[in-house]
Design a protein around this motif. Sequence first.
Motif, short mmCIF file in Angstrom:
data_model
loop_
_atom_site.label_atom_id
_atom_site.label_comp_id
_atom_site.label_asym_id
_atom_site.label_seq_id
_atom_site.Cartn_x
_atom_site.Cartn_y
_atom_site.Cartn_z
N ARG A 23 -9.04 7.00 -5.80
CA ARG A 23 -8.49 5.92 -5.00
C ARG A 23 -8.70 6.19 -3.48
NH1 ARG A 23 -5.04 2.46 -7.55
NH2 ARG A 23 -3.99 1.99 -5.57
N THR A 24 -8.54 7.46 -3.12
CA THR A 24 -8.67 7.83 -1.69
C THR A 24 -10.10 7.62 -1.20
OG1 THR A 24 -6.90 9.47 -1.88
CG2 THR A 24 -8.42 9.70 -0.02
N PHE A 27 -11.33 4.01 -0.94
CA PHE A 27 -10.57 3.19 0.01
C PHE A 27 -9.67 2.17 -0.70
CE2 PHE A 27 -12.85 5.16 3.29
CZ PHE A 27 -12.32 4.79 4.50
N GLN A 28 -9.09 2.61 -1.81
CA GLN A 28 -8.11 1.77 -2.47
C GLN A 28 -6.73 2.10 -1.91
OE1 GLN A 28 -8.45 2.24 -6.71
NE2 GLN A 28 -10.67 1.81 -6.73
N GLU A 29 -5.81 1.18 -2.08
CA GLU A 29 -4.47 1.35 -1.51
C GLU A 29 -3.78 2.57 -2.09
OE1 GLU A 29 -0.28 -1.12 -0.94
OE2 GLU A 29 -1.95 -2.01 -2.05
N LEU A 30 -3.16 3.36 -1.19
CA LEU A 30 -2.44 4.56 -1.58
C LEU A 30 -1.05 4.48 -0.94
CD1 LEU A 30 -2.94 7.22 -3.20
CD2 LEU A 30 -3.40 8.32 -1.00
N SER A 31 -0.05 4.12 -1.75
CA SER A 31 1.30 3.91 -1.22
C SER A 31 1.93 5.25 -0.87
CB SER A 31 2.16 3.19 -2.25
OG SER A 31 2.35 4.02 -3.40
N HIS A 34 3.01 7.14 -3.95
CA HIS A 34 1.86 7.72 -4.66
C HIS A 34 1.36 8.96 -3.92
CE1 HIS A 34 -2.18 6.81 -6.89
NE2 HIS A 34 -1.63 7.97 -7.24
N TYR A 35 1.36 8.91 -2.59
CA TYR A 35 0.93 10.06 -1.78
C TYR A 35 1.84 11.27 -2.06
CZ TYR A 35 -0.23 12.78 2.42
OH TYR A 35 -0.61 13.78 3.29
N SER A 110 -11.13 9.88 4.47
CA SER A 110 -10.55 10.19 3.16
C SER A 110 -10.26 11.68 3.02
CB SER A 110 -11.52 9.75 2.05
OG SER A 110 -11.75 8.35 2.12
#
Length: 757
Positions: A23-24, A27-31, A34-35, A110
């Motif tokens: 995901r990182t 470039f997908q969303e990383l809330s 989730h982080y 990233s």
Amino acid sequence: MTQSDRRFNLNDAWMKISEGLKRTYQFQELSPSHYMDLYCHVLNYCIYTTPQARRANVHDIANIGGGELYDKLKKYLKSYLEKICKKGLKLQEEDLLRFYATNWENYRFSSKITNGFCHYLNRSWVRREDDSGRRDVYGIFTMAIKTWKSVIFEQFHEQVTKVCLQLIESQRQNEIINTLLISRVIQSYIEIGFAENSSVFNNIHQITSPSSAEVSFLKETEQFYHEPAAMFDISHSEYLKKVVKLFDEEIHRIQSYLRSSTLKELSKMFENVFIQDKLENIYVEAKELLRTDKYLDFVLLFKMVISVQKATTELRNIFEDHVHQMCVDAIERINNDAINNPKLYVETILEIYTNHLKLAHEAVHSEKDLKIALDKTCYKFINNDAVTKAAGNTRKTAELLARYCDVLLRKGSKIQEKTDLEEKFNQIMVIFNYVENKDTFQIFYREMLARRLVSQLSTSDDYEESMISKLEQECDFEYILKLRQMLRDSRDSKSLNNQYRTYHERNQLDNIVDCSVMVLNSNSWSFSTSSELIIPVELKTTLDNFTKFYTQQRSGGKLTWLHQHSHGDVQTLYTNPRYTLNVSTYQMAVLLLFNKSSHWIVEKMQDETQIQVNLFLQILCGLLKNKLLKCVEINDDDLKENDIKMNYHIEIDDDFKSKKIKINLNLPLKLSKKKDIEDSHRTIDEDHRKDIQAAIVRTMEVRQTLKYKLLIQEVIQQLSSHFKPEIPVIQECIEILIEKEYLERQPNEKDILRCLA
């Protein structure tokens, strides 16, 4: 927990970490939640190590959780980059640069995020490995950059660098290129170079060595300019402009897409290609450019060699010699007139200074060098030029500068009508800064200020105050203390006269003379005591009334009348029309004698007034020349004081005629003017000797014993801010102090002095 349970948990954690990596890097969303989950998975992976491995203190990555995770991360990144690499293999020119730059920036961003949620791995396992001596383990971000280098950079950097240099070449040929794209590529090179030479936790801002692209840029630049350098002709101004323009363009390129540190190497390259082998030609051409007044071309030449210390020093010396010679020649041309013409002298110097200061400003980067040269030149010639040599002393410059101030500040000056006085004051201060004998300037300035104030010829109190303030800024409060007091006395006298008028009306005093009096503090004004004079009866009552008033106002105050600086108006009652004569007090005393009698003998007139004989004859001569009086024994129009004998008969000229109704007869007397100048120089010499003796005593009281030559050096250093003492005068003062038993020579060492005070 069993070994199989642990393995299951670690595999599960890795799956979640790898999903987060995907995901990182895509470039997908990383809330935020989730982080934090990823951070916890990394933490758990690192701490679930077998007890046996911890007790053994081994470094086998396969048996330690941190090592396992580090290895998995490295393999994941390598695999990810290999896929990207395949996509760029067929790209060319700007498409390749855009591909490289875009993927680099995305990958770098990233990797920063990955480095964040792997913070525990960096802090625990990576640091522990580094402390144990391993040099093949890095922080996660540095490891990611190194992986990019081994996979992407090694594959594309030669081709990418070549495309960058081609674009720069196109720009040199005046084509428009995408400089931002080149800058993005170069930034990646710089960071990769840092990672290549870094330890585990280096800061990226510490990178100082040039990147491969910068090295290639400098090499290509040098090759590009070899041909124009071979055609170099220093004598053509257009070529000078072109060389400076080329260098400016290269500086702009460095600022656009390279680091500022590259500028130093670029300067060296330009120096080697264009300058080093042509220095002698450059020096010859610089002299010729200045000789022919091609100042802008000289500035271009200076700019071109600004990076070569040896060349700039030599050009500064050439500039200094040129300005000095110009000044010497200019003053020699006007020497005969300038010695008595302060306006011509000062404005000639200012014109030369202003023109060359403008040249220094136009040199931009070399302004400081040329300004230093200009300062040295001005200091040297202003205190030792044709005018000072003709006058026989270095004080002449200070005197002429003070007299120029008097011209500006005196009513009726034509200069005031043509210029801004404040700007003129600023220009005066420029020359003042170079004058050695600042105390001489102060003495002459004070005397001329006194004359302006007493004669009410000052153009404005505000301008007077402005000039004094500028002097205070350059010197100190003590330097202008008496000048300020003189202005204060002038203002206070106006108030005092208003009070006297009120006193006059209240006491119904009967004065036939309307007077205005200036009361001056004797400590601040430099006027000498006036010659003897018997006050005419027409003035005596008025002066006595004012003296009585002043004594009541200022208990203990004593007035001394300065007749040589007093003046007034008298009216001719015997002529038609009646004329108003502005005369000095001495002239008035002579004219008022004719109220008693229409005929006088010279000797009797002098006896009645008690004016000193030489001064009286000079006054009488002036009145005879102006046809107010006549002498039957004299018919010569070219009358001199020596032509008048004490037994000659003087009478009023009843036929006196003039085109003017108001006539100014109050002109400076030669005797008085000459005496004032002599007194000024005598005062300066006496003050210098007093200051030198005081400096000697101060120094010796502190040192007690001191070598003769060192004492002279210290005295010069102490007094140089006010004047430059001459060594023979210092030696004379030392001998005086020895005679007065303030000092003595050591019996066995005659060059050592000892303080006796």
